[in-house]
Design an enzyme around this catalytic site. Structure first.
Site, PDB file in Angstrom:
ATOM      1  N   LYS A   1       1.039   4.320  -2.990  1.00 14.95           N
ATOM      2  CA  LYS A   1       0.616   5.287  -2.690  1.00 14.95           C
ATOM      3  C   LYS A   1       1.865   6.551  -2.763  1.00 14.95           C
ATOM      4  O   LYS A   1       1.485   7.677  -3.287  1.00 14.95           O
ATOM      5  CB  LYS A   1       0.038   5.592  -1.299  1.00 14.95           C
TER       6      LYS A   1
ATOM      7  N   TYR B   1       1.029  -1.169  -0.056  1.00 19.04           N
ATOM      8  CA  TYR B   1       0.040   0.171   0.117  1.00 19.04           C
ATOM      9  C   TYR B   1       0.812   1.158  -0.050  1.00 19.04           C
ATOM     10  O   TYR B   1       0.631   2.102  -0.752  1.00 19.04           O
ATOM     11  CB  TYR B   1      -0.917  -0.091   1.235  1.00 19.04           C
TER      12      TYR B   1
END
Length: 245
Positions: free
Chosen positions: A157, A153
């Site tokens: 991002k 993640y």
């Protein structure tokens, strides 16, 4: 935003729903994208229309390049333009690095990062013709600071941030702004699954000592999509209660 057409990906609930509602409140026609929950997307549209706004629904897996292109082509054909793109679609598959499966890494990168690329790639052509546009990418405090148990993640991002800055430089000469919003811990279904112990530990890291509200992310996104933000591009705005300062 009267007369503007906006696309918000992953808008069947949570932050995406509030962003869609905020843009509609300012007068934009909002296309509510979803992949899994049509009921959630329909509820987003219902709430927008109940407040006097206008919206439609479009199902698409943004990680698929062709599907993303078909969605944006359809929006332009039906609405005549695409003025605002909010790349909000995102998933988590959290685990420590040594326990993380390859498919869990790949799926998060595909949706969170490649999905953002796909939609920008297809939307940019229309925005270049218009010589105007607003692109807002939803990143995360995890992409700014990193977070244990979120290697996939955080990488996705952080990639969104790099993509934002690069595309902002490429499109600026045509009046198109590209910015990122990096939320911290926000009260959504994604954080509901956290244990009370994890939540308490997280709050201790936040100077404002609370989780954010989806509406607070939506308000910043709506500002960046507005004419008031016309001289802001290539920026990462953290909405995290001071967590990453």
């Amino acid at each position: 935003m009267q007369g503007k057409v906006a696309l918000v990906t992953g808008a069947s609930g949570g932050i995406g729903r509030e962003i869609a509602k905020a843009l509609a409140k300012e007068g934009a026609y909002v296309v509510v994208n979803y992949n899994g929950s049509q009921a959630g997307a329909d509820e987003t549209v219902r709430q927008i229309e109940a407040a006097g706004g206008r919206a439609g629904v479009y199902q698409c897996n943004v990680s698929n390049f062709e599907e993303s292109g078909a969605m944006i082509s359809s929006i332009i054909k039906e609405q005549g333009s695409l003025d605002i793109l909010v790349n909000n679609s995102g998933i988590t598959r959290d685990n420590l690095l040594l326990k993380m499966k390859e498919e869990d890494f790949d799926s998060v990168i595909d949706i969170n990062l490649k999905g953002t690329f796909n939609c920008i790639k297809h939307a940019a052509r229309q925005m270049l013709k218009q010589k105007s546009g607003r692109i807002i990418n939803i990143s995360s405090v995890s992409g700014v600071m990193g977070n244990a148990g979120q290697a996939n993640y955080s990488a996705s991002k952080a990639g969104v941030i790099g993509l934002t800055k690069s595309v902002a430089r490429e499109l600026a000469s045509r009046g198109i702004t590209v910015n990122a919003v990096a939320p911290g811990f926000v009260d959504t279904k994604m954080t509901e699954v956290l244990t009370d112990e994890v939540k308490e530990t997280a709050v201790k890291q936040i100077p404002l000592a609370r989780f954010g509200k989806p509406e607070e992310i939506a308000d910043m996104t709506a500002f960046l999509a507005s004419e008031k933000a016309g001289y802001i591009t290539g920026q990462v705005i953290s909405v995290d209660g001071g967590m990453s300062m």
